[in-house]
Design an enzyme around this catalytic site. Sequence first.
Site, PDB file in Angstrom:
ATOM      1  N   VAL A 145      -9.170  -0.984 -14.678  1.00  0.00           N
ATOM      2  CA  VAL A 145      -8.969  -2.434 -14.663  1.00  0.00           C
ATOM      3  C   VAL A 145      -9.895  -3.061 -13.628  1.00  0.00           C
ATOM      4  O   VAL A 145     -10.038  -2.551 -12.506  1.00  0.00           O
ATOM      5  CB  VAL A 145      -7.497  -2.783 -14.344  1.00  0.00           C
ATOM      6  N   ASP A 187       6.190  -3.350   3.908  1.00  0.00           N
ATOM      7  CA  ASP A 187       5.517  -2.060   3.983  1.00  0.00           C
ATOM      8  C   ASP A 187       6.329  -1.114   3.102  1.00  0.00           C
ATOM      9  O   ASP A 187       7.429  -0.700   3.465  1.00  0.00           O
ATOM     10  CB  ASP A 187       5.478  -1.568   5.426  1.00  0.00           C
ATOM     11  N   THR A 204     -10.447  -4.808 -10.969  1.00  0.00           N
ATOM     12  CA  THR A 204      -9.948  -5.384  -9.721  1.00  0.00           C
ATOM     13  C   THR A 204     -10.702  -4.707  -8.583  1.00  0.00           C
ATOM     14  O   THR A 204     -11.444  -3.742  -8.787  1.00  0.00           O
ATOM     15  CB  THR A 204      -8.441  -5.124  -9.546  1.00  0.00           C
ATOM     16  N   TYR A 245      -4.027  10.981  -5.367  1.00  0.00           N
ATOM     17  CA  TYR A 245      -3.671   9.878  -6.258  1.00  0.00           C
ATOM     18  C   TYR A 245      -3.070  10.400  -7.553  1.00  0.00           C
ATOM     19  O   TYR A 245      -2.031   9.907  -8.017  1.00  0.00           O
ATOM     20  CB  TYR A 245      -4.911   9.029  -6.548  1.00  0.00           C
ATOM     21  N   ASP A 260       4.149  -7.783   0.351  1.00  0.00           N
ATOM     22  CA  ASP A 260       2.824  -7.274   0.684  1.00  0.00           C
ATOM     23  C   ASP A 260       2.716  -7.145   2.200  1.00  0.00           C
ATOM     24  O   ASP A 260       3.480  -7.795   2.943  1.00  0.00           O
ATOM     25  CB  ASP A 260       1.738  -8.219   0.158  1.00  0.00           C
ATOM     26  N   LYS A 286       0.838   9.746  -8.985  1.00  0.00           N
ATOM     27  CA  LYS A 286       1.135   9.050 -10.233  1.00  0.00           C
ATOM     28  C   LYS A 286       1.840   9.947 -11.245  1.00  0.00           C
ATOM     29  O   LYS A 286       2.674   9.477 -12.027  1.00  0.00           O
ATOM     30  CB  LYS A 286      -0.152   8.456 -10.821  1.00  0.00           C
TER      31      LYS A 286
END
Length: 259
Positions: A186, A60, A188, A153, A37, A157
């Site tokens: 989800v 990274d 989060t 995005y 991370d 994907k």
Amino acid sequence: MSRFTTQTVLVTGGTGGQGASHVRAFHAEGANVVIGDIDAERGAALAGELGDKALFVRLDVADEKSWAAAVAATEEAFGALTVLVNNAGVQNPPALIESTDRATWARILDINLTGTFLGIKTAAPALRRAGGGAIVNIASTMGTGGTAFYAPYVASKWAVRGLTQTAALELGRDNIRVNTIHPGVVATAFITEPAAGADAPIADFYDPEPFAVPRLGQPADITATLLFLASPHAAFITGAEHIVDGGLLLGPALKNEAA
């Protein structure tokens, strides 16, 4: 015996909502876990919480040298790398294609797509040295159809799907399986908090009530599928797509009024 007692797992984006869930679950199943991370403070804290079988590496995912250092640190600490989870990802603020600036486009693809590509590229030799293993790429249900206002995005994907299938063909004879998981919505921070530059989170525009499983997903829902795909129980599965969305892509559920 726990499923991952002899395994070493590298999870990118390992401090986020889904990432931390994955890290904790692999660790609970006996694995050595490497938390990759960019957030050093949270990464070190999670590694400290888990103890000796956990390592934080600053990673990274869009930087090839950073990947090389992370894989080298993994092998130095634990001897081998056997599972890679390409989990790191970012969302773009909602905008029409004609209003999306080039910098936003580049950033989303750098992290979501190029990061996954570099992970496969860098980890494959290490997995081969270990005698085989598994790569699981976290994609999205938004990579299975168009979604207005989220072109970068969605494009990233969709591309991860093709990349995964190509890697599965190239690496299968090395005993390395490559699969994707496509989470739905989800609960989060990725969903419940606005993306950088956005005014409202995705959750504000999504109501799960009409769907077969009328709730937001939880990180544990994704983690359960991930643990299966990374384990020997999935030894005959590669190049496959696993949708974990509570029926979102099926459309509204039929309500049984007589029940």
